[in-house]
Design an enzyme around this catalytic site. Structure first.
Site, short mmCIF file in Angstrom:
data_model
loop_
_atom_site.label_atom_id
_atom_site.label_comp_id
_atom_site.label_asym_id
_atom_site.label_seq_id
_atom_site.Cartn_x
_atom_site.Cartn_y
_atom_site.Cartn_z
CB CYS A 1 -3.76 0.43 -2.55
SG CYS A 1 -2.52 -1.30 -2.94
CG HIS B 1 -0.81 -0.16 2.29
ND1 HIS B 1 -1.90 0.53 2.37
CD2 HIS B 1 -0.33 -0.27 1.37
CE1 HIS B 1 -2.07 0.57 0.93
NE2 HIS B 1 -1.12 -0.26 0.06
#
Ligand SMILES: CC(=O)SCCNC(=O)CCNC(=O)[C@H](O)C(C)(C)COP(=O)(O)OP(=O)(O)OC[C@H]1O[C@@H](n2cnc3c(N)ncnc32)[C@H](O)[C@@H]1OP(=O)(O)O
Length: 389
Positions: free
Chosen positions: A85, A336
């Site tokens: 991420c 996200h």
């Protein structure tokens, strides 16, 4: 060594983009950034693409070179950067080094992830690949489950209440409501968060970053290149950039309530940029789950240990508070898209430093910080930006 400037920014809206493929998203964001920088495509010398799972989800791994072809600039140096991420933040860091070193004067950074409408597998399966699979795969744990351990450990250690920590989601949604690129541009209440479905005890659906698709892009340039681009616009410098790692897996850590990589990366970035936490006017933290936002504020030096949630409760994260945080919606509500998130965070901070954040504008913002986390803290990228004119 050269100073590094953000000459242009571009991004797509974050959404479930059933009508757009990874190519459409990347090209749209890249062309927006190139246009914003006022350069020709042929002036780009290198490309850094931040992405976690295009190989697994789209069966398409070689994104750096592909983007060079899609943009019609074969011949440039092209790289794909993977740090789960934190892939976007790590791509920004690598691009920063490339310009800082003097090797390149003009580089393109693109973060991208397409989690919905995957061709070859499932997003939840892809995300857990950010943990050590030899130890975690057989447990069947999802990423939300691993972060539930962190949540429980934090509440136990600091006697913090879920209703105080869950306020992070309410905060993010309030600001996303004014962000045209946000995936969930709508306010929510604390009651809605606490009553939303339980995903992994105690993490609730409305405390989790959503699954979504998006791409963000930056054009970084050197001092030398900047002289060619002089146009009198507001100018933002990428003044500090650092990347650090932590003991990788949750099961190997002795303390889940802090991420050492954030502490190390931020201290180095602060030193590089010549600023301290008290000088920062706007912050983007990686709040993939509400409790993480609280922990990150502490690790970055904006709050004492165990008291990040108090800043939230006191309203200090608001645009007119002590430390305006996630003022474009954060991971929870802006969205996200994993490998793109670190680039969106820089996009959001540059928007603030340029004074272009509309209703979310932090008055007089001059210094901003982004913190982007990979895995359960396995990698952290911190970037510090300064308005220089
Ligand atoms: C270091 C790191 O970054 S780790 C983090 C990596 N990212 C993750 O782990 C992603 C975590 N999030 C998830 O896995 C998923 O979003 C979940 C499990 C929370 C929810 O997924 P699902 O159960 O599939 O929810 P589903 O897509 O069915 O959504 C149900 C409804 O809630 C909405 N919704 C789903 N997630 C969210 C969210 N996070 N916020 C707001 N609304 C949401 C949907 O739009 C949908 O609304 P609708 O019924 O009106 O269409």
């Amino acid at each position: 060594m050269s100073k590094v400037y953000v000459a242009g920014i571009g991004a797509t809206k974050i959404d479930e983009h059933w009508e757009k493929g990874i190519r459409d998203l990347m090209v749209e964001a890249a062309l927006n950034a190139i246009k914003d920088a006022g350069i020709e495509k042929k002036e780009i010398e290198a490309i850094f693409v931040g992405n976690m799972s295009s190989g697994y989800l789209q069966g398409q791994e070689h994104l750096g070179s592909l983007l060079a072809t899609w943009l019609g600039i074969p011949g440039v140096a092209a790289n794909k950067v993977e740090a789960a991420c934190a892939s976007g933040g790590a791509a920004v860091h690598n691009a920063f080094l490339a310009v800082k070193s003097g090797v390149y004067d003009c580089v393109l950074v693109v973060g991208v992830e397409k989690l919905t409408d995957a061709i070859t597998s499932d997003a939840t399966d892809a995300l857990i690949m950010a943990e050590d699979q030899e130890y975690v795969a057989f447990t069947g744990a999802s990423f939300v489950a691993l972060n539930a351990f962190v949540y429980k450990a934090y509440m136990k250690k600091y006697q913090a209440k879920q209703e105080d920590i869950a306020l992070f989601a309410v905060h993010d949604h309030k600001y996303a409501a004014n962000n045209p690129l946000a995936q969930y541009p709508k306010p929510i209440t604390l009651e809605e968060v606490l009553k939303s479905p339980m995903v992994a005890d105690p993490v609730r659906l409305l405390e989790s970053a959503p699954l979504g698709d998006g791409s963000a892009a930056l054009v970084l340039c050197s001092e030398k290149k900047l002289k060619e681009l002089q146009n009198g616009d507001v100018l933002v410098e990428l003044a500090g950039s650092s990347l650090s790692t932590e003991i990788f897996s949750v099961h190997d850590r002795t303390d889940l309530t802090s991420i050492g990589a954030t502490v190390k990366a931020s201290r180095k970035a602060f030193q590089m940029a010549g600023v301290e936490p008290k000088n920062v006017n706007v912050v983007e933290v990686h709040d993939a789950f509400t409790v993480l936002g609280v922990i990150h504020l502490e690790d970055l030096g904006f709050a004492e240990r165990g008291s990040g949630w108090k800043l939230l409760k006191e309203g200090q994260l608001e645009k007119d508070g002590k430390i305006p945080t996630n003022t474009m919606g954060g991971l929870k509500a802006r969205g996200h898209p994993v490998g793109a998130t670190g680039v969106y965070q820089v996009y959001d901070v540059v928007t603030q430093l340029r004074g272009e954040a509309g209703k979310n504008q932090v008055d007089g913002a001059e210094v901003g910080l982004t913190q982007n986390v990979g895995g359960v803290g396995g990698t952290v990228a911190v970037n510090i930006l300064k308005r220089v004119r």
